[in-house]
Design a protein around this motif. Structure first.
Motif, short mmCIF file in Angstrom:
data_model
loop_
_atom_site.label_atom_id
_atom_site.label_comp_id
_atom_site.label_asym_id
_atom_site.label_seq_id
_atom_site.Cartn_x
_atom_site.Cartn_y
_atom_site.Cartn_z
N ILE A 10 0.83 -1.21 0.00
CA ILE A 10 0.00 0.00 0.00
C ILE A 10 0.86 1.26 0.00
CG2 ILE A 10 -1.81 1.26 1.24
CD1 ILE A 10 -2.68 -1.32 -0.21
N GLU A 11 2.01 1.22 0.63
CA GLU A 11 2.93 2.36 0.58
C GLU A 11 3.42 2.59 -0.85
OE1 GLU A 11 5.75 1.13 3.48
OE2 GLU A 11 4.78 2.25 5.12
N SER A 12 3.69 1.50 -1.57
CA SER A 12 4.10 1.61 -2.97
C SER A 12 2.95 2.16 -3.81
CB SER A 12 4.53 0.24 -3.48
OG SER A 12 4.84 0.28 -4.85
N TYR A 13 1.74 1.70 -3.50
CA TYR A 13 0.54 2.19 -4.18
C TYR A 13 0.37 3.69 -3.98
CZ TYR A 13 -4.57 2.31 -5.22
OH TYR A 13 -5.82 2.59 -5.70
N LYS A 14 0.63 4.16 -2.78
CA LYS A 14 0.53 5.59 -2.49
C LYS A 14 1.43 6.40 -3.42
CE LYS A 14 1.66 9.02 1.04
NZ LYS A 14 2.17 9.24 2.42
N ASN A 15 2.66 5.96 -3.60
CA ASN A 15 3.59 6.67 -4.46
C ASN A 15 3.11 6.68 -5.91
OD1 ASN A 15 5.33 7.16 -2.30
ND2 ASN A 15 6.44 5.24 -2.60
N LEU A 16 2.56 5.56 -6.36
CA LEU A 16 2.03 5.49 -7.71
C LEU A 16 0.84 6.43 -7.89
CD1 LEU A 16 2.13 1.65 -8.48
CD2 LEU A 16 3.41 3.45 -9.65
N ILE A 17 -0.04 6.49 -6.87
CA ILE A 17 -1.20 7.38 -6.93
C ILE A 17 -0.75 8.83 -7.09
CG2 ILE A 17 -3.01 8.43 -5.50
CD1 ILE A 17 -3.62 5.66 -4.42
N ASN A 18 0.22 9.26 -6.30
CA ASN A 18 0.68 10.64 -6.36
C ASN A 18 1.21 11.00 -7.75
OD1 ASN A 18 0.06 10.93 -3.65
ND2 ASN A 18 2.13 10.51 -2.94
N LYS A 19 1.98 10.10 -8.34
CA LYS A 19 2.55 10.35 -9.67
C LYS A 19 1.47 10.31 -10.75
CE LYS A 19 7.07 8.37 -8.48
NZ LYS A 19 8.02 7.24 -8.74
N LYS A 20 0.61 9.29 -10.68
CA LYS A 20 -0.41 9.10 -11.72
C LYS A 20 -1.44 10.22 -11.69
CE LYS A 20 -2.21 6.51 -14.99
NZ LYS A 20 -1.49 6.08 -16.19
N THR A 21 -1.89 10.60 -10.50
CA THR A 21 -2.90 11.66 -10.40
C THR A 21 -2.37 12.97 -10.97
OG1 THR A 21 -3.91 10.62 -8.46
CG2 THR A 21 -4.37 12.95 -8.83
N LYS A 22 -1.16 13.34 -10.60
CA LYS A 22 -0.57 14.58 -11.11
C LYS A 22 -0.46 14.55 -12.63
CE LYS A 22 3.39 17.70 -10.54
NZ LYS A 22 3.48 18.01 -11.99
N TYR A 23 -0.07 13.41 -13.16
CA TYR A 23 0.10 13.29 -14.61
C TYR A 23 -1.24 13.41 -15.34
CZ TYR A 23 1.85 11.67 -19.10
OH TYR A 23 2.18 11.58 -20.43
N ILE A 24 -2.28 12.77 -14.80
CA ILE A 24 -3.60 12.84 -15.42
C ILE A 24 -4.13 14.27 -15.44
CG2 ILE A 24 -6.04 12.18 -15.14
CD1 ILE A 24 -5.03 9.47 -14.08
N ILE A 25 -4.04 14.94 -14.29
CA ILE A 25 -4.56 16.31 -14.18
C ILE A 25 -3.76 17.25 -15.07
CG2 ILE A 25 -5.02 18.23 -12.62
CD1 ILE A 25 -6.77 15.66 -12.29
N ASP A 26 -2.44 17.15 -15.05
CA ASP A 26 -1.60 18.02 -15.88
C ASP A 26 -1.90 17.81 -17.37
OD1 ASP A 26 -0.44 19.02 -13.63
OD2 ASP A 26 1.46 17.93 -13.85
N THR A 27 -2.07 16.55 -17.78
CA THR A 27 -2.34 16.24 -19.18
C THR A 27 -3.69 16.79 -19.63
OG1 THR A 27 -1.02 14.21 -19.03
CG2 THR A 27 -2.55 14.38 -20.88
N CYS A 28 -4.72 16.60 -18.79
CA CYS A 28 -6.05 17.12 -19.14
C CYS A 28 -6.06 18.64 -19.18
CB CYS A 28 -7.09 16.61 -18.13
SG CYS A 28 -7.45 14.85 -18.28
N ASN A 29 -5.39 19.27 -18.24
CA ASN A 29 -5.32 20.73 -18.24
C ASN A 29 -4.62 21.26 -19.49
OD1 ASN A 29 -6.72 21.33 -15.86
ND2 ASN A 29 -4.90 21.09 -14.59
N GLU A 30 -3.61 20.53 -19.95
CA GLU A 30 -2.90 20.94 -21.17
C GLU A 30 -3.80 20.80 -22.40
OE1 GLU A 30 0.29 22.48 -23.30
OE2 GLU A 30 0.00 22.33 -21.13
N MET A 31 -4.60 19.71 -22.43
CA MET A 31 -5.55 19.53 -23.53
C MET A 31 -6.55 20.68 -23.57
SD MET A 31 -6.43 15.46 -23.20
CE MET A 31 -5.26 14.17 -23.62
N ILE A 32 -7.08 21.02 -22.39
CA ILE A 32 -8.07 22.10 -22.30
C ILE A 32 -7.44 23.44 -22.71
CG2 ILE A 32 -9.49 23.42 -20.68
CD1 ILE A 32 -9.86 20.73 -19.15
N LYS A 33 -6.21 23.66 -22.27
CA LYS A 33 -5.48 24.89 -22.62
C LYS A 33 -5.34 25.02 -24.14
CE LYS A 33 -1.04 27.22 -21.80
NZ LYS A 33 0.29 27.09 -21.14
#
Length: 382
Positions: free
Chosen positions: A270-293
């Motif tokens: 679960i600690e490893s999962y936490k690290n993956l969540i942090n990276k994946k969530t940031k990447y998804i949000i940044d990518t979508c925001n760039e598409m919208i931009k």
């Protein structure tokens, strides 16, 4: 209970998902609540950290008939899922259902219970939500509006089963004890549950829901059942791997215990999962925001509302192939879920699919409809 759990994953203002809802329905439930997940030192499974606010919200949700996945038998996909689980039950009982006594925990709309009855099983259902009344009327089966903790029966059962219930159980210790008291020696104890490994592998938060108290995978489920006297067990993943049936047979001679020896291993996961969540969530949000931009329109297919709430622009459209969800919303105050057919006359530049385990099938279906294949994106490949 929380003294056995320290938070590992914390999500602030996480959507309080109670299943798709009619857009104009007002329920006495929050839209967002903080979410924290840790590993129970006794059960050695990931569990939600509960507090008074969450418990109150859950009580209100269940009282209004919350079902966070499509009710079984209400769509082609949910019927396929139900039939797959029935096949596992039949195999575990050597295809001898007729005349055996079955107890379903959380029988919902009664569809699964009715199928077991149709095959010759003597069935009883427990359902704490208001859907118990409608299910009883619809099928004429013995469906009792009680929890298992408040249920008693003279004659014991050959099989206790559930679909999408075990992950919701708050007092898991008491639940398992009650099941043992109602099950015949050698009786089958079998449950269909989400497989958290799918989300862990992809670093997604789609399965992290306030209604899900317990999080299972093949590694943690079978040791728990075995230590609780449900032995000679096994598991079977669904075709897509996002769900699994887990089972064991009640051994009256087995000493009751807990797989505490697995705690450290589960905690590391679960600690490893936490690290993956942090990276994946940031990447998804940044990518979508760039598409919208860049003035691109976005559609989310089969979920994604957790991420949609994090994106400032609210123009994202939601789609799903499950006809039960059309015209409903993932959560209060969010856009309605559209049929994929709407994409033909009103397309989006990018359609992001949030269920990688269904991606190939979803993409094939969308291409058959005539949607641009280059616009269909797997969430893990954005």
């Amino acid at each position: 209970m929380n003294e056995r759990i320290s938070p590992i994953i914390t999500l602030k203002k996480h959507p309080f998902f109670v299943g798709v809802i009619d857009k104009n329905v007002k329920k006495n439930i929050p839209v967002k609540m903080d979410f924290a997940l840790g590993v129970d030192r006794r059960f050695s499974i990931p569990r939600l950290l509960l507090n008074k606010e969450i418990l109150s919200a859950l009580n209100n949700a269940y009282a209004s008939g919350s079902m966070i996945s499509t009710p079984l038998g209400e769509s082609n996909l949910s019927t396929k899922r139900m039939n797959g689980f029935i096949n596992v039950i039949e195999k575990c009982l050597d295809y001898k259902i007729k005349g055996k006594r079955f107890l379903e925990i959380g029988c919902g709309n009664g569809c699964l219970l009715n199928e077991i009855n149709y095959k010759g099983g003597i069935v009883t259902g427990l359902e704490i939500g208001p859907q118990a009344i409608e299910a009883k009327k619809k099928y004429g089966l013995e469906i009792i509006n009680k929890s298992i903790e408040n249920f008693s029966c003279v004659e014991k059962f050959d099989c206790i089963f559930s679909y999408g219930c075990l992950e919701h159980i708050i007092d898991l210790d008491k639940f398992l004890c009650c099941c043992r008291s109602l099950l015949k020696e050698g009786g089958l104890f079998i449950h269909q549950v989400p497989n958290i490994d799918i989300s862990i592998k992809n670093g997604l938060i789609d399965q992290l829901q306030h209604e899900h108290i317990n999080y299972f995978n093949p590694e943690n489920a079978l040791p728990l059942l075995n230590n609780q006297a449900f032995t000679k067990g096994g598991y079977k993943l669904s075709d897509e791997g996002n769900e699994m049936a887990i089972w064991g047979y009640y051994d009256l001679q087995k000493n009751i215990g807990w797989p505490s020896y697995r705690y450290s291993k589960e905690k590391e996961k679960i600690e490893s999962y936490k690290n993956l969540i942090n990276k994946k969530t940031k990447y998804i949000i940044d990518t979508c925001n760039e598409m919208i931009k860049n003035k691109k329109s976005i559609g989310f297919y089969a979920g994604g509302f957790e991420y949609g709430l994090m994106i400032e622009n609210k123009s994202i459209r939601y789609f799903d192939g499950d006809e039960f969800k059309f015209g409903k919303s993932w959560i209060l105050n969010s856009p309605t879920i559209e049929s994929p057919l709407n994409l033909l006359n009103n397309p989006v530049d990018y359609l992001i699919v949030f269920k990688s385990h269904y991606f190939v099938q979803i993409k094939q279906n969308l291409i058959k409809l005539g949607f641009n294949s280059n616009a269909i994106i797997d969430i893990n490949n954005i």
